[in-house]
Design a protein around this motif. Structure first.
Motif, mmCIF file in Angstrom:
data_model
loop_
_atom_site.group_PDB
_atom_site.id
_atom_site.type_symbol
_atom_site.label_atom_id
_atom_site.label_comp_id
_atom_site.label_asym_id
_atom_site.label_seq_id
_atom_site.Cartn_x
_atom_site.Cartn_y
_atom_site.Cartn_z
ATOM 1 N N UNK A 21 0.514 9.654 8.497
ATOM 2 C CA UNK A 21 -0.320 8.524 8.940
ATOM 3 C C UNK A 21 0.481 7.236 8.800
ATOM 4 N N UNK A 22 0.346 6.366 9.790
ATOM 5 C CA UNK A 22 1.025 5.055 9.733
ATOM 6 C C UNK A 22 2.535 5.204 9.546
ATOM 7 N N UNK A 23 3.114 6.270 10.093
ATOM 8 C CA UNK A 23 4.552 6.473 9.942
ATOM 9 C C UNK A 23 4.973 6.937 8.555
ATOM 10 N N UNK A 24 3.994 7.261 7.714
ATOM 11 C CA UNK A 24 4.276 7.728 6.349
ATOM 12 C C UNK A 24 3.910 9.201 6.228
ATOM 13 N N UNK A 25 4.557 9.875 5.306
ATOM 14 C CA UNK A 25 4.140 11.236 4.943
ATOM 15 C C UNK A 25 3.587 11.165 3.526
ATOM 16 N N UNK A 26 2.293 11.396 3.397
ATOM 17 C CA UNK A 26 1.593 11.162 2.138
ATOM 18 C C UNK A 26 1.162 12.468 1.481
ATOM 19 N N UNK A 27 1.273 12.525 0.156
ATOM 20 C CA UNK A 27 0.822 13.691 -0.609
ATOM 21 C C UNK A 27 -0.178 13.247 -1.679
ATOM 22 N N UNK A 28 -0.810 14.198 -2.289
ATOM 23 C CA UNK A 28 -1.800 13.983 -3.361
ATOM 24 C C UNK A 28 -3.081 13.350 -2.785
ATOM 25 N N UNK A 29 -4.095 14.171 -2.622
ATOM 26 C CA UNK A 29 -5.322 13.730 -1.952
ATOM 27 C C UNK A 29 -5.911 12.449 -2.555
ATOM 28 N N UNK A 30 -5.901 12.326 -3.874
ATOM 29 C CA UNK A 30 -6.541 11.150 -4.489
ATOM 30 C C UNK A 30 -5.746 9.874 -4.211
ATOM 31 N N UNK A 31 -4.425 9.992 -4.159
ATOM 32 C CA UNK A 31 -3.595 8.835 -3.816
ATOM 33 C C UNK A 31 -3.823 8.452 -2.354
ATOM 34 N N UNK A 32 -3.977 9.460 -1.495
ATOM 35 C CA UNK A 32 -4.179 9.197 -0.064
ATOM 36 C C UNK A 32 -5.532 8.522 0.165
ATOM 37 N N UNK A 33 -6.545 8.954 -0.574
ATOM 38 C CA UNK A 33 -7.880 8.361 -0.401
ATOM 39 C C UNK A 33 -7.866 6.890 -0.850
ATOM 40 N N UNK A 77 0.819 -1.227 0.000
ATOM 41 C CA UNK A 77 0.000 0.000 0.000
ATOM 42 C C UNK A 77 0.851 1.276 0.000
ATOM 43 N N UNK A 78 1.920 1.375 0.808
ATOM 44 C CA UNK A 78 2.722 2.608 0.730
ATOM 45 C C UNK A 78 3.331 2.808 -0.659
ATOM 46 N N UNK A 79 3.806 1.734 -1.268
ATOM 47 C CA UNK A 79 4.377 1.849 -2.608
ATOM 48 C C UNK A 79 3.334 2.255 -3.633
ATOM 49 N N UNK A 80 2.142 1.676 -3.520
ATOM 50 C CA UNK A 80 1.059 2.029 -4.446
ATOM 51 C C UNK A 80 0.736 3.518 -4.331
ATOM 52 N N UNK A 81 0.724 3.983 -3.087
ATOM 53 C CA UNK A 81 0.405 5.394 -2.854
ATOM 54 C C UNK A 81 1.486 6.298 -3.431
ATOM 55 N N UNK A 82 2.748 5.877 -3.258
ATOM 56 C CA UNK A 82 3.831 6.692 -3.824
ATOM 57 C C UNK A 82 3.714 6.759 -5.350
ATOM 58 N N UNK A 83 3.442 5.632 -5.985
ATOM 59 C CA UNK A 83 3.354 5.622 -7.453
ATOM 60 C C UNK A 83 2.166 6.458 -7.923
#
Lengths: 211, 211
Positions: free
Chosen positions: B60-72, A88-94
């Motif tokens: 979240x979950x120890x990750x730093x996430x960008x791009x709202x659609x990827x995060x959803x 899931x983290x990799x999918x989110x990064x891509x």
């Protein structure tokens, strides 16, 4: 099985993106050109296929599909293409990398948007090039920064081409067309070189239809 | 587990989208405001979080996430939210609907893009409203047409809110803010009414921070 049909315009970068994905997925298809210069995308025949009046539209598996990024996810889900990694983290990064291009560059540089800017500024065509260079460069600089990450490999994520690479190459085609400065974007440059060596990417490069 | 942190701007519709998704997913979070009017999104502190200089960013979950659609999509994959249906054609339809807004309206109406148009046209602020109305209306008219489909239910797809509804409501907030004509978009209007009755949507409505 019925042959897949891609309603395509050779210079549309969303269509280019989908051609790469179809090639990598090993899905055979024929193309029907929808000539954007002649306004065919907003003629009744095409509006019946897609009320947005955009290409690409793909007929596949008895479905009529719109929105290139949704279609690529469909190909990945139904053909197991590996366009996204398993974690899931990799999918989110891509997806985040892909969306830097597919959301934050491509739609702003859509021809209908850039033409609207030209109209608003009194018809000076030079405005279009400035517009393209401003937003393409801004997005690619961010993309380059995001590649400074341990997840980057021979391609944008790991060592096989995926969704981010599929978005990157058509955007670089447009960047070169509009004269965007790219020399300092060295991570992008190295990945692009590897994509150029892949048959699925090479076979999708825009070429004007023979007639 | 570490508390989730949303780097947010109350009026950003990408942030609004993510607040809805977090609420529907049942993920507790606190917000840190990044004031876009003060340019905080391009200050070093925020650029270190996101080289694009955009909100939202989610820790979240120890990750730093960008791009709202990827995060959803990440929330959906890791929390089983049901933002997308189980069948591939349905998933593709929902993503295509979502992208009509998230790709073909939202980025074009991003404040930095609209400001660039105003600059190019000599600083006339009225141009911004015309720009917003043109592209929001164009996209929502297509969205309304795509809702004329057997897949549409009480919500954009079936009878529970999903990714397309999550994109729709923030876009309608913007549409109302800019005075876009909406009365004839009756399918959208009926779905919006149902979303307003859902707690996860209601709790995400933009409100200026208390200070």
């Amino acid at each position: 099985m019925t042959e897949a049909v891609l309603y395509d315009y050779w210079r549309s970068s969303a269509s280019y993106r989908l051609r790469i994905a179809l090639n990598l997925a090993g899905v055979a298809y024929r193309t029907e050109q929808v000539d954007l210069r002649a306004g065919e995308q907003v003629a009744d025949a095409h509006m019946a296929r897609n009320p947005q009046g955009f290409v690409p539209v793909l007929e596949l598996d008895g479905l009529r599909l719109t929105q290139s990024m949704a279609i690529i996810e469909y190909l990945d889900e139904t053909r197991g293409c590996g366009f996204l990694p398993d974690d899931a983290p990799g999918r989110t990064r891509v997806r985040a990398l892909a969306y830097v291009i597919a959301m934050d560059i491509h739609p702003i540089c859509n021809l209908s948007v850039a033409k609207h800017v030209v109209d608003l500024t009194g018809g000076d065509k030079a405005v279009m090039g400035d517009w393209m260079r401003h937003f393409i460069r801004r997005g690619l600089v961010a993309f380059e920064a995001l590649l400074d990450d341990p997840g980057t490999g021979a391609f944008c994520h790991g060592d096989r081409p995926g969704l981010a690479d599929i978005c990157l190459m058509p955007q670089l085609y447009n960047a070169e067309r509009w004269g965007v400065e790219l020399a300092d974007l060295v991570r992008i440059g190295a990945i692009a070189e590897r994509c150029r060596g892949e048959q699925g990417f090479a076979a999708a490069i825009p070429a004007p239809p023979p007639d």
